[in-house]
Scaffold this motif. Sequence first.
Motif, PDB file in Angstrom:
ATOM      1  N   PHE A  38      -7.035  14.302  -4.165  1.00  0.00           N
ATOM      2  CA  PHE A  38      -7.255  14.618  -5.472  1.00  0.00           C
ATOM      3  C   PHE A  38      -8.579  15.548  -5.609  1.00  0.00           C
ATOM      4  N   ALA A  39      -8.450  16.408  -6.400  1.00  0.00           N
ATOM      5  CA  ALA A  39      -9.319  17.548  -6.791  1.00  0.00           C
ATOM      6  C   ALA A  39     -10.583  16.767  -7.416  1.00  0.00           C
ATOM      7  N   THR A  40     -11.889  17.060  -7.591  1.00  0.00           N
ATOM      8  CA  THR A  40     -12.769  16.474  -8.380  1.00  0.00           C
ATOM      9  C   THR A  40     -12.630  16.522  -9.807  1.00  0.00           C
ATOM     10  N   ASP A  41     -12.108  17.521 -10.327  1.00  0.00           N
ATOM     11  CA  ASP A  41     -11.724  18.023 -11.727  1.00  0.00           C
ATOM     12  C   ASP A  41     -10.596  17.110 -12.325  1.00  0.00           C
ATOM     13  N   GLU A  42      -9.939  16.585 -11.474  1.00  0.00           N
ATOM     14  CA  GLU A  42      -8.592  15.915 -12.026  1.00  0.00           C
ATOM     15  C   GLU A  42      -8.548  14.350 -11.625  1.00  0.00           C
ATOM     16  N   LYS A  80       0.792  -1.035   0.063  1.00  0.00           N
ATOM     17  CA  LYS A  80       0.022  -0.020  -0.119  1.00  0.00           C
ATOM     18  C   LYS A  80       0.932   1.362   0.029  1.00  0.00           C
ATOM     19  N   MET A  81       0.503   2.255  -0.989  1.00  0.00           N
ATOM     20  CA  MET A  81       1.658   3.461  -0.999  1.00  0.00           C
ATOM     21  C   MET A  81       0.432   4.733  -0.849  1.00  0.00           C
ATOM     22  N   LYS A  82       1.077   5.442  -0.069  1.00  0.00           N
ATOM     23  CA  LYS A  82       0.219   6.624   0.364  1.00  0.00           C
ATOM     24  C   LYS A  82       0.588   7.658  -1.039  1.00  0.00           C
ATOM     25  N   ILE A  83      -0.187   8.113  -1.535  1.00  0.00           N
ATOM     26  CA  ILE A  83      -0.066   9.381  -2.823  1.00  0.00           C
ATOM     27  C   ILE A  83      -0.776  10.530  -2.422  1.00  0.00           C
ATOM     28  N   GLY A  84      -0.146  11.510  -3.242  1.00  0.00           N
ATOM     29  CA  GLY A  84      -0.994  12.697  -3.074  1.00  0.00           C
ATOM     30  C   GLY A  84      -0.199  13.939  -2.474  1.00  0.00           C
TER      31      GLY A  84
END
Length: 356
Positions: free
Chosen positions: A196-200, A161-165
């Motif tokens: 993550f933003a909803t538009d991306e 499991k990798m944390k991203i963002g």
Amino acid sequence: MLKLEYRDYTLDFKFEAGTSRGILKDHPIVLLKIYDSEHPEVYGMGEAAPLHNLSPEKVEDVREALAALSPKLKSIPMPDFEEEVFGLVSRLVQPALPSLRMALETAFLDLINGGRRLIFNNDFYRGISAIPINGLIWMGAEDAMREQIAGKLSAGFKCIKMKIGAIDFEQELSLLRLLRAHDPDLIIRVDANGAFATDEVFSRLSQLEELGIHSIEQPVMAGQHEAMQLLCKRSPVPIALDEELIGVNEFSQKQELLKFISPQYIILKPTLLGGFGATLEWISLAEQQGIGWWLTSALESNISLNAIAQFAGRFPSTGYQGLGTGQLYHNNIDSPLEIAGAFLGYNQERTWMNVF
């Protein structure tokens, strides 16, 4: 007569633990014990470990509630079995203090089982079976993350499991490609912590799909139910709810949330959800609706990790659990818990550190 004692304890990370909500360097918690005044040598132990910027409560709230609770316990009869414990704790502690509910459930269950840090009696506690766990890759500089990946792969983990963002997404994709190239069959989970933003989000999910990602936890911030429903319906990568579950306390609310969003998975962290009684409700509802789930610790000490692992031992067929956090701290509480390769086990020959 039941008595309650508690004390502060600060867990010190071995490294700067990066999340999309910031860097963690230490973790203040409250340890507690419950015992019968006639037999003070036999006590149950629990841990309230609220997480900064995530838990509904703070450590100060826990201390204040414990000060008010302590005299009340003197007139309360000792519960005799698990369901009584869950009912008693739900009456004693408001839902806005989930980590305290978790601590009290753990301590009462420990006490009624003889004060041996036995919370749920099964093959895990007896040392007969071990629990498969995922290897966790924390956010940080790319070189540091590559080093973590190499260590987990060499240890034999089959689920990462990798944390991203937190860093550049292209760098994160590069690290995920490294994982995939190492083993086409490796189970790769990612946790965005709502970054993550909803538009991306859809474009990023499409890129993750190319790498055969098993699931993504909480791709957008919690509370956006319509957006999350759409994601779960259209995402090329299965969605797992995590933060979305925090603060949803009534059974009917849980039922409505899962029915409306209809996720592929839910992540269950008893410290953030209000203990094991509340977690059992989520499990029941998820299984009724065909939603997968697994358990995850939430940066607690070995006291809560032990309780969650024993709870996981009741469900031996749920796959890889997120229970590998016991090695995060310089000053964790010594326990019989052991990680061997990709498995967490309980070594009956080891003893618990005395913290009271």
